[in-house]
Design a protein around this motif. Structure first.
Motif, PDB file in Angstrom:
ATOM      1  N   ARG A   1      -4.245  -2.601   8.772  1.00 45.51           N
ATOM      2  CA  ARG A   1      -4.534  -1.465   7.892  1.00 45.51           C
ATOM      3  C   ARG A   1      -6.029  -1.308   7.660  1.00 45.51           C
ATOM      4  O   ARG A   1      -6.539  -0.186   7.521  1.00 45.51           O
ATOM      5  CB  ARG A   1      -3.802  -1.683   6.560  1.00 45.51           C
ATOM      6  CG  ARG A   1      -3.995  -0.616   5.510  1.00 45.51           C
ATOM      7  CD  ARG A   1      -3.165  -0.968   4.290  1.00 45.51           C
ATOM      8  NE  ARG A   1      -3.526  -2.258   3.739  1.00 45.51           N
ATOM      9  CZ  ARG A   1      -4.445  -2.435   2.777  1.00 45.51           C
ATOM     10  NH1 ARG A   1      -5.070  -1.378   2.285  1.00 45.51           N
ATOM     11  NH2 ARG A   1      -4.719  -3.632   2.313  1.00 45.51           N
ATOM     12  N   LEU A   2      -6.758  -2.432   7.659  1.00 43.09           N
ATOM     13  CA  LEU A   2      -8.187  -2.412   7.397  1.00 43.09           C
ATOM     14  C   LEU A   2      -8.995  -2.272   8.686  1.00 43.09           C
ATOM     15  O   LEU A   2      -9.891  -1.426   8.781  1.00 43.09           O
ATOM     16  CB  LEU A   2      -8.598  -3.696   6.664  1.00 43.09           C
ATOM     17  CG  LEU A   2      -7.831  -4.005   5.380  1.00 43.09           C
ATOM     18  CD1 LEU A   2      -8.287  -5.347   4.813  1.00 43.09           C
ATOM     19  CD2 LEU A   2      -8.024  -2.911   4.351  1.00 43.09           C
TER      20      LEU A   2
ATOM     21  N   HIS B   1     -13.701  -6.234   4.273  1.00 38.79           N
ATOM     22  CA  HIS B   1     -12.493  -6.607   3.544  1.00 38.79           C
ATOM     23  C   HIS B   1     -11.501  -7.337   4.443  1.00 38.79           C
ATOM     24  O   HIS B   1     -10.823  -8.273   4.002  1.00 38.79           O
ATOM     25  CB  HIS B   1     -11.838  -5.366   2.930  1.00 38.79           C
ATOM     26  CG  HIS B   1     -12.418  -4.992   1.604  1.00 38.79           C
ATOM     27  ND1 HIS B   1     -13.689  -4.471   1.456  1.00 38.79           N
ATOM     28  CD2 HIS B   1     -11.903  -5.082   0.340  1.00 38.79           C
ATOM     29  CE1 HIS B   1     -13.924  -4.244   0.173  1.00 38.79           C
ATOM     30  NE2 HIS B   1     -12.859  -4.616  -0.526  1.00 38.79           N
ATOM     31  N   GLY B   2     -11.398  -6.910   5.694  1.00 41.33           N
ATOM     32  CA  GLY B   2     -10.496  -7.601   6.605  1.00 41.33           C
ATOM     33  C   GLY B   2     -10.850  -9.062   6.792  1.00 41.33           C
ATOM     34  O   GLY B   2      -9.974  -9.931   6.872  1.00 41.33           O
TER      35      GLY B   2
ATOM     36  N   GLY C   1     -10.529   4.386   2.633  1.00 38.69           N
ATOM     37  CA  GLY C   1     -10.242   3.042   3.112  1.00 38.69           C
ATOM     38  C   GLY C   1     -11.477   2.182   3.251  1.00 38.69           C
ATOM     39  O   GLY C   1     -12.613   2.663   3.207  1.00 38.69           O
TER      40      GLY C   1
ATOM     41  N   SER D   1       0.836  -1.189   0.000  1.00 39.97           N
ATOM     42  CA  SER D   1       0.000   0.000   0.000  1.00 39.97           C
ATOM     43  C   SER D   1       0.875   1.244   0.000  1.00 39.97           C
ATOM     44  O   SER D   1       1.540   1.544   0.986  1.00 39.97           O
ATOM     45  CB  SER D   1      -0.911  -0.016   1.236  1.00 39.97           C
ATOM     46  OG  SER D   1      -1.634   1.183   1.354  1.00 39.97           O
TER      47      SER D   1
ATOM     48  N   GLN E   1      -4.747  -7.936   9.668  1.00 35.93           N
ATOM     49  CA  GLN E   1      -5.155  -6.911   8.700  1.00 35.93           C
ATOM     50  C   GLN E   1      -5.320  -5.564   9.403  1.00 35.93           C
ATOM     51  O   GLN E   1      -6.382  -4.934   9.356  1.00 35.93           O
ATOM     52  CB  GLN E   1      -6.448  -7.340   8.002  1.00 35.93           C
ATOM     53  CG  GLN E   1      -6.455  -8.744   7.440  1.00 35.93           C
ATOM     54  CD  GLN E   1      -5.378  -8.977   6.390  1.00 35.93           C
ATOM     55  OE1 GLN E   1      -4.949  -8.036   5.703  1.00 35.93           O
ATOM     56  NE2 GLN E   1      -4.942 -10.219   6.234  1.00 35.93           N
TER      57      GLN E   1
ATOM     58  N   HIS F   1     -17.157  -1.472  -1.207  1.00 34.05           N
ATOM     59  CA  HIS F   1     -16.258  -0.321  -1.217  1.00 34.05           C
ATOM     60  C   HIS F   1     -17.001   0.935  -0.783  1.00 34.05           C
ATOM     61  O   HIS F   1     -16.518   1.707   0.064  1.00 34.05           O
ATOM     62  CB  HIS F   1     -15.691  -0.094  -2.624  1.00 34.05           C
ATOM     63  CG  HIS F   1     -14.620  -1.054  -3.008  1.00 34.05           C
ATOM     64  ND1 HIS F   1     -14.184  -1.199  -4.312  1.00 34.05           N
ATOM     65  CD2 HIS F   1     -13.881  -1.928  -2.283  1.00 34.05           C
ATOM     66  CE1 HIS F   1     -13.231  -2.113  -4.360  1.00 34.05           C
ATOM     67  NE2 HIS F   1     -13.035  -2.567  -3.133  1.00 34.05           N
TER      68      HIS F   1
ATOM     69  N   GLU G   1     -18.270   0.647   3.021  1.00 37.48           N
ATOM     70  CA  GLU G   1     -17.192   0.657   4.012  1.00 37.48           C
ATOM     71  C   GLU G   1     -16.490   2.009   4.072  1.00 37.48           C
ATOM     72  O   GLU G   1     -16.174   2.503   5.157  1.00 37.48           O
ATOM     73  CB  GLU G   1     -16.197  -0.462   3.714  1.00 37.48           C
ATOM     74  CG  GLU G   1     -16.745  -1.852   3.985  1.00 37.48           C
ATOM     75  CD  GLU G   1     -15.781  -2.942   3.562  1.00 37.48           C
ATOM     76  OE1 GLU G   1     -14.752  -3.126   4.248  1.00 37.48           O
ATOM     77  OE2 GLU G   1     -16.053  -3.590   2.538  1.00 37.48           O
TER      78      GLU G   1
ATOM     79  N   TYR H   1      -4.949   4.857   3.525  1.00 37.71           N
ATOM     80  CA  TYR H   1      -6.293   4.778   4.099  1.00 37.71           C
ATOM     81  C   TYR H   1      -6.379   5.756   5.266  1.00 37.71           C
ATOM     82  O   TYR H   1      -5.797   5.540   6.323  1.00 37.71           O
ATOM     83  CB  TYR H   1      -6.575   3.355   4.588  1.00 37.71           C
ATOM     84  CG  TYR H   1      -6.954   2.381   3.489  1.00 37.71           C
ATOM     85  CD1 TYR H   1      -6.979   2.761   2.157  1.00 37.71           C
ATOM     86  CD2 TYR H   1      -7.300   1.076   3.808  1.00 37.71           C
ATOM     87  CE1 TYR H   1      -7.328   1.869   1.166  1.00 37.71           C
ATOM     88  CE2 TYR H   1      -7.660   0.171   2.816  1.00 37.71           C
ATOM     89  CZ  TYR H   1      -7.674   0.566   1.496  1.00 37.71           C
ATOM     90  OH  TYR H   1      -8.029  -0.320   0.521  1.00 37.71           O
TER      91      TYR H   1
ATOM     92  N   HIS I   1     -12.962  -1.449   5.586  1.00 36.99           N
ATOM     93  CA  HIS I   1     -12.677  -1.955   6.928  1.00 36.99           C
ATOM     94  C   HIS I   1     -13.044  -3.419   7.124  1.00 36.99           C
ATOM     95  O   HIS I   1     -12.397  -4.298   6.532  1.00 36.99           O
ATOM     96  CB  HIS I   1     -13.277  -1.031   7.997  1.00 36.99           C
ATOM     97  CG  HIS I   1     -14.732  -0.702   7.855  1.00 36.99           C
ATOM     98  ND1 HIS I   1     -15.741  -1.548   8.257  1.00 36.99           N
ATOM     99  CD2 HIS I   1     -15.362   0.419   7.385  1.00 36.99           C
ATOM    100  CE1 HIS I   1     -16.915  -0.974   8.054  1.00 36.99           C
ATOM    101  NE2 HIS I   1     -16.718   0.221   7.517  1.00 36.99           N
TER     102      HIS I   1
END
Length: 462
Positions: free
Chosen positions: A437-438, A326-327, A321, A208, A435, A242, A245, A268, A323
């Motif tokens: 980042r998410l 996706h995680g 971002g 990323s 995860q 997308h 979230e 993000y 969350h």
């Protein structure tokens, strides 16, 4: 010069003459603290240059000429290599005298192994520019190949997100990359994300950094007419999640820590007024065009609008971002058992859009308390009647709205329908926990028990 001097003198006089009482004494003399605040206080919007239009692919050869390209890598996969989008790209390159090599071994839902194969090809080719023709898997693979070819001494995990990799920032200059998406879902054509299945942990992770963003995205709706129904369906739910979230992510000014240097602000950043605009646009498009685009492959208006929505969702998520959906999707896809969906070949696979939406009803019941009004607004844009609904009903209202879409689009009945059982939940939670980042972009923190409950509630949906 004299007129400018008079203006400055006038402004200085006004400032000095202004009331200096405590209520008004800050006029014109704002003080900015040097210390870094605990929470962020700013957001920024970065994305690729976007060019949209029917038949715009014909311009790619001219774009490469304008870039001075002499040796181009064209990346695609085995599904797209024989289809009309690829033919349009190569015709344009030949017409404009561009020297190119094709790499068509991109894996749908790429792995670290497939990334490394593409990276080796890129290193050997010594390319000065890249063109990615395909879905998110192709674009993400092309980004990684470009990065590691430009930094040939880097170890593979150097740039992979923490805590799985070292999360090093990208400081080497990358070659120009043009992205030509053929599916309407990932939005990878506008983002600095490159996602893959890390086989060692059976979960997705990625790289990323804003440096990975394509220089140019050519959004040609004609390419969507060759997308099979199941692919269009699952890809559409990627747009769906997308938008939801990023719209419900933690606000940018609640995210911490604030960066000590603006160059360190993460990709993000949390929801913000600009990403919210794109999220609302995408939800409106989904409400009007999603079903039409899936069930009527020749509906050019519907497929064109969904193609644009995918790109706009990419702009939103690429800065705000995504969350929890996706995680959790990353280990759901990474631990696939025997599920083989139609139109995706013969190998077991959980397509990304399916993996993210299967937990969405439960996720948004969980997050609704963070901002009931936004959850109700999202449900309303998607067509729900929220008149008379209470704020404490927001989670159920949005969850029911998502389930209505999933039922209409004939999505599988929960995680159990793709092979998972209660016994698999601990493994899925372990795959989700890295995860960071998410999960940190979610509007509420989650414990292992919270994630387990979301997965349990997602085993059966209808």
């Amino acid at each position: 010069m004299s007129s400018r001097k008079r203006i400055f003198n006038l402004l200085r006089t006004i400032n000095i003459a202004s009331c200096q009482c405590p209520a008004h004494s800050h006029r014109g003399n704002v003080q900015v603290l040097n210390s870094t605040p605990l929470k962020d206080y700013a957001f920024e919007i970065k994305c690729s240059t976007i060019r949209y239009g029917l038949g715009v692919t014909r311009e790619v050869g001219m774009d490469l000429v304008n870039l001075g390209a002499k040796n181009v890598c064209v990346m695609t996969d085995q599904n797209v290599v024989s289809l009309s989008p690829m033919k349009a790209v190569l015709d344009s390159l030949v017409k404009n005298g561009i020297n190119y090599s094709v790499y068509d071994n991109v894996r749908v839902e790429p792995t670290d192994t497939s990334f490394k194969h593409a990276i080796d090809f890129a290193k050997q080719g010594m390319f000065d520019s890249y063109v990615a023709v395909g879905g998110g898997s192709v674009m993400d693979t092309c980004k990684a190949a470009n990065l590691f070819a430009c930094d040939p001494e880097a170890e593979f995990l150097d740039y992979v997100n923490l805590p799985i990799g070292k999360g090093k920032p990208v400081t080497v200059p990358l070659k120009p990359m043009i992205a030509i998406p053929t599916t309407s879902g990932t939005g990878s054509e506008t983002t600095g994300m490159s996602i893959f299945d890390y086989e060692e942990i059976k979960a997705k992770t990625g790289i990323s950094h804003t440096a990975l963003r394509p220089l140019l995205a050519l959004i040609d709706p004609l390419h969507t007419l060759s997308v099979p129904q199941t692919v269009a369906n699952y890809s559409g739910f990627d747009i769906f999640c997308h938008a939801l979230e990023s719209f419900t992510a933690i606000p940018y000014n609640e995210r911490s820590p604030a960066p000590e240097n603006p160059a360190l602000r993460p990709v993000y950043q949390g929801s913000n007024p600009i990403s919210d605009v794109w999220a609302r646009f995408c939800l409106q498009c989904l409400n009007k065009y999603f079903a039409r685009s899936v069930y009527n492959a020749d509906d050019l208006e519907a497929r064109s609008t969904m193609h644009l929505a995918a790109t706009m969702a990419g702009v939103g998520i690429g800065n705000a971002g995504v969350h929890i959906c996706h995680g959790l999707a990353y280990p759901i896809a990474g631990n696939v058992k025997n599920f083989v969906p139609k139109d995706y070949g013969t190998e077991p696979i959980v397509p990304h859009g399916l993996a993210v939406v299967l937990t969405a009803p439960s996720v948004f019941r969980f997050t609704a308390a963070s901002d009931p009004d936004k959850h109700l607004e999202a449900a309303s844009i998607l067509g729900a009647d929220i008149l008379g609904k209470k704020r404490e009903d927001a989670g159920k209202v949005l969850s029911d709205t998502i389930l209505m879409f999933m039922d209409r689009m004939k999505i599988e009945n929960g995680l159990s329908a793709i092979g998972y059982t209660t016994q698999d939940i601990p493994q899925l939670v372990r795959g989700a926990l890295p995860q960071h980042r998410l999960l940190k972009i979610a509007p509420v923190p989650q414990s292992e028990e919270d994630l387990s409950k979301i997965l349990e509630d997602s085993l059966t949906l209808y």
